[in-house]
Scaffold this active site. Structure first.
Site, short mmCIF file in Angstrom:
data_model
loop_
_atom_site.label_atom_id
_atom_site.label_comp_id
_atom_site.label_asym_id
_atom_site.label_seq_id
_atom_site.Cartn_x
_atom_site.Cartn_y
_atom_site.Cartn_z
N LYS A 167 0.83 -1.20 0.00
CA LYS A 167 0.00 0.00 0.00
C LYS A 167 0.86 1.26 0.00
O LYS A 167 0.52 2.27 -0.62
CB LYS A 167 -0.93 -0.01 1.21
CG LYS A 167 -1.86 1.22 1.32
CD LYS A 167 -2.73 1.39 0.10
CE LYS A 167 -3.91 2.34 0.32
NZ LYS A 167 -3.63 3.60 0.96
N GLU A 174 0.73 6.75 -6.73
CA GLU A 174 -0.41 7.68 -6.80
C GLU A 174 0.07 9.13 -6.78
O GLU A 174 -0.44 9.98 -7.52
CB GLU A 174 -1.34 7.39 -5.62
CG GLU A 174 -2.55 8.28 -5.48
CD GLU A 174 -3.27 7.99 -4.18
OE1 GLU A 174 -3.38 8.90 -3.34
OE2 GLU A 174 -3.72 6.84 -3.99
#
Length: 295
Positions: A167, A174
């Site tokens: 993550k 991102e």
């Protein structure tokens, strides 16, 4: 149907509870906000769960998560399972798992992506921990992940810590994607060649190699505010970008895009840069270049 305790009913946790319930699972939630909580305390929540229990933590990373794990270690029993679905740093997972292992309580770390849209669209899940614990929690993961092939919305990334590590990297990527879209938007706005920048960006949604869900969200924002004039260009970071760069340094992996994206966020918070004042002073000193005096 499985029974799950869910600690933390903020924007993410609340929607996860709703999605799980819609899938037919029983969720007993606890939050300090009594208006959304199903329980008066952690102890009350645990008392409502049948053994062997499963508890999902969805609270801020760091101290709040560690404190919750420590309290659950005193409330749960041998054979129970705790899942940390927050954005904890992967190095915290070993510590948390050891606290619980001393009481023979299992532990999984789960990176969760999907934001406030996850209730309808499902959540991308990246899990670390023992295979038998992952299999035990699979009904919960299957309810939370998007519809479609499991492997396209869920991964068992490895042992404890691997889920949050995945993550972390996901969030670093991102950062880079968002920064690229933002720079393209600013350049098109500044050049005055394109007459309708929002229309061009909307036209990228189908058929182009830059289409993505993040692009769809940018289109949505521009539909509401075509020049983004209602916003101040001030951007926080929640930690994962910094951790990603720490790992890039530790492993000698060049990460110029992610680092530039993170530093751009730092720049957004400066009304006046000491570094740029120093550059202006140096140019004035060595070349007599003009400077703009402070008011």
């Amino acid at each position: 149907m499985v029974q799950l305790g869910l600690v933390g009913l903020g924007k993410m946790g609340f929607n996860m509870r709703e999605r799980l319930r819609a899938a037919g699972h029983e969720v007993v939630g606890y939050d300090r906000n009594e208006a959304v909580s199903d329980s008066s305390s952690l102890a009350d929540m645990v008392s409502k769960l049948a053994a062997p229990r499963m508890v999902w933590i969805m609270v801020p990373a760091g101290g709040p998560t560690r404190d919750t794990v420590a309290e659950l270690a005193e409330l749960l029993s041998e054979g129970d399972l705790v899942i940390d679905g927050g954005n904890s740093k992967f190095t915290d997972d070993k510590i948390n798992s050891e606290v619980l292992a001393a009481k023979k309580i299992g532990y999984l770390d789960c990176g969760v992506s999907g934001g406030v849209w996850g209730k309808e669209n499902g959540y991308g899940l990246m899990v670390g921990g023992a295979k038998e614990d992952v299999e035990r929690a699979m009904p919960v993961f299957d309810a939370l992940r998007p519809e479609g092939p499991r492997e396209e919305g869920f991964s068992h990334a490895g042992s404890i810590g691997a889920g949050h590590y995945a993550k972390m990297i996901h969030n670093g990527i991102e950062y880079g994607i968002m920064q690229a879209y933002a720079e393209g938007f600013e350049l098109m706005e500044a050049a005055h060649v394109i007459e309708n920048v929002p229309a061009v960006i909307k036209g990228w949604q189908r058929g182009t190699v830059v289409r993505s869900w993040l692009l769809d969200l940018l289109v949505r924002a521009l539909d509401e505010d075509p020049d983004l004039d209602d916003l101040e260009g001030y951007v926080e970071d929640s930690g994962e970008g910094r951790w990603t760069l720490e790992e890039a340094i530790n492993n000698a992996v060049p990460a110029p895009v992610i680092s530039a994206a993170l530093f751009a966020r730092f720049s957004s918070r400066q009304k006046d840069s000491a570094a740029m004042r120093a550059v202006a002073a140096l140019r004035n000193q060595f070349g007599g270049h003009a400077v703009k005096k402070a008011e």
